[in-house]
Design an enzyme around this catalytic site. Structure first.
Site, PDB file in Angstrom:
ATOM      1  N   GLY A 121       1.018  -1.227   0.096  1.00 32.82           N
ATOM      2  CA  GLY A 121      -0.036   0.578  -0.155  1.00 32.82           C
ATOM      3  C   GLY A 121       0.840   1.452   0.358  1.00 32.82           C
ATOM      4  O   GLY A 121       0.073   3.259  -0.461  1.00 32.82           O
TER       5      GLY A 121
ATOM      6  N   GLU B 198       4.057   4.319   5.977  1.00 27.32           N
ATOM      7  CA  GLU B 198       2.613   3.809   5.904  1.00 27.32           C
ATOM      8  C   GLU B 198       1.189   4.517   5.228  1.00 27.32           C
ATOM      9  O   GLU B 198       1.407   5.207   5.107  1.00 27.32           O
ATOM     10  CB  GLU B 198       2.067   3.105   7.244  1.00 27.32           C
ATOM     11  CG  GLU B 198       2.191   1.932   7.905  1.00 27.32           C
ATOM     12  CD  GLU B 198       1.063   0.538   6.916  1.00 27.32           C
ATOM     13  OE1 GLU B 198       1.039   0.766   6.003  1.00 27.32           O
ATOM     14  OE2 GLU B 198       1.544  -0.158   7.598  1.00 27.32           O
TER      15      GLU B 198
ATOM     16  N   ASP C 220      -6.030   1.571  10.364  1.00 27.35           N
ATOM     17  CA  ASP C 220      -7.428   0.727  10.572  1.00 27.35           C
ATOM     18  C   ASP C 220      -7.128   0.809  12.086  1.00 27.35           C
ATOM     19  O   ASP C 220      -7.790   1.612  12.624  1.00 27.35           O
ATOM     20  CB  ASP C 220      -7.549   0.314   9.006  1.00 27.35           C
ATOM     21  CG  ASP C 220      -8.546  -0.572   9.450  1.00 27.35           C
ATOM     22  OD1 ASP C 220      -9.424   0.063  10.252  1.00 27.35           O
ATOM     23  OD2 ASP C 220      -9.520  -0.822   8.656  1.00 27.35           O
TER      24      ASP C 220
HETATM   25  C1  PRP Z   1      -3.450  -2.333   4.855  1.00 27.91           C
HETATM   26  C2  PRP Z   1      -2.258  -1.081   5.615  1.00 27.91           C
HETATM   27  C3  PRP Z   1      -1.825  -1.789   6.495  1.00 27.91           C
HETATM   28  C4  PRP Z   1      -2.463  -2.420   7.358  1.00 27.91           C
HETATM   29  C5  PRP Z   1      -3.216  -1.427   8.196  1.00 27.91           C
HETATM   30  O1  PRP Z   1      -2.435  -3.126   4.693  1.00 27.91           O
HETATM   31  O2  PRP Z   1      -1.295  -0.357   4.211  1.00 27.91           O
HETATM   32  O3  PRP Z   1      -0.585  -2.182   6.129  1.00 27.91           O
HETATM   33  O4  PRP Z   1      -3.102  -2.854   6.877  1.00 27.91           O
HETATM   34  O5  PRP Z   1      -5.003  -2.285   9.389  1.00 27.91           O
HETATM   35  P1  PRP Z   1      -5.156  -1.850   9.998  1.00 27.91           P
HETATM   36  O6  PRP Z   1      -4.555  -0.682  11.307  1.00 27.91           O
HETATM   37  O7  PRP Z   1      -5.974  -2.997  10.551  1.00 27.91           O
HETATM   38  O8  PRP Z   1      -3.640  -3.359  10.824  1.00 27.91           O
HETATM   39  P2  PRP Z   1      -3.122  -4.395   3.716  1.00 27.91           P
HETATM   40  O9  PRP Z   1      -2.896  -5.707   4.356  1.00 27.91           O
HETATM   41  O10 PRP Z   1      -4.367  -4.102   3.128  1.00 27.91           O
HETATM   42  O11 PRP Z   1      -2.107  -4.703   2.147  1.00 27.91           O
HETATM   43  P3  PRP Z   1      -1.836  -4.229   1.424  1.00 27.91           P
HETATM   44  O12 PRP Z   1      -0.504  -2.982   1.809  1.00 27.91           O
HETATM   45  O13 PRP Z   1      -0.579  -5.685   0.489  1.00 27.91           O
HETATM   46  O14 PRP Z   1      -2.442  -4.176   0.727  1.00 27.91           O
END
Ligand code: PRP
Length: 186
Positions: free
Chosen positions: A46, A102, A106
């Site tokens: 991301g 980042e 979330d």
């Molecule tokens: C997303 C984002 C963070 C994480 C945040 O990654 O890049 O790493 O989710 O979520 P959290 O605060 O609930 O832990 P994702 O798993 O979607 O992978 P990506 O970056 O490869 O799309």
């Protein structure tokens, strides 16, 4: 502007994002003005767009590195012990000034895991830079040293953020139509 059919509305347009990225880079460049090298650690996938723009706005010596995580769940982790490192940085960060980059916080479990993991490597310093955060979704307290935008609890895509690995290269950040992610298994 013609939006892709799955997109409901634009939350952050391209100019707004670029302006904020410049502001963050200016702040970071000032805060690290005296260090020999800042190591930016981008969290794949991301963060790749944000990382590229942020890094190119910095006016201080810096290097870039990346990590990749795997977590159960479609976005982020359900719990911090569900996060696993599947690709580590190319170079060790011990004794380095480290900034984790980042795209979104979330629940906060991913960033919590990252901060603990990187603290254990004994960097000279460790801070985080996150483009977006959903404060109403946080389940754990997280260290947000540099934050671009607080956003509402809707599924966002664009500027690195995806839905089923799509829409990462949109130049803006937009809300997905709820029926898209409510009906699909992902
Ligand atoms: C997303 C984002 C963070 C994480 C945040 O990654 O890049 O790493 O989710 O979520 P959290 O605060 O609930 O832990 P994702 O798993 O979607 O992978 P990506 O970056 O490869 O799309």
């Amino acid at each position: 502007m013609q939006l892709p059919p799955d997109i409901e509305r634009i939350l952050l347009d391209e100019a707004t994002i670029q302006r904020r990225v410049h502001e963050l880079a200016t702040q970071i460049s000032a805060d690290y003005a005296d260090v020999d090298e800042l190591v930016l650690v981008g969290v794949l996938k991301g963060a790749f767009i944000f990382m590229a723009d942020l890094a190119r706005c910095l006016t201080i010596p810096h290097s870039v590195d990346f990590i990749a995580l795997s977590s159960y769940g479609s976005r982020g982790a359900a719990r911090s012990d569900a996060v696993r490192l599947i690709m580590d940085t190319r170079a060790p960060v011990t004794g380095k000034e480290v900034l984790i980059v980042e795209d979104i916080v979330d629940t906060g479990y991913t960033l919590q895991y990252l901060v603990r993991n990187f603290q254990a490597r004994n960097p000279a310093s460790l801070r985080t830079c996150t483009l977006t955060s959903k404060p109403t979704r946080h389940e754990v307290a997280v260290q947000l040293d540099y934050l671009g935008f607080e956003i509402p609890d809707v599924w966002v895509v664009g500027y690195g953020l995806d839905y089923a690995d799509r829409y990462r290269t949109l130049p803006y950040i937009a809300a997905l139509k709820p029926e898209v992610y409510r009906t699909a298994a992902h």
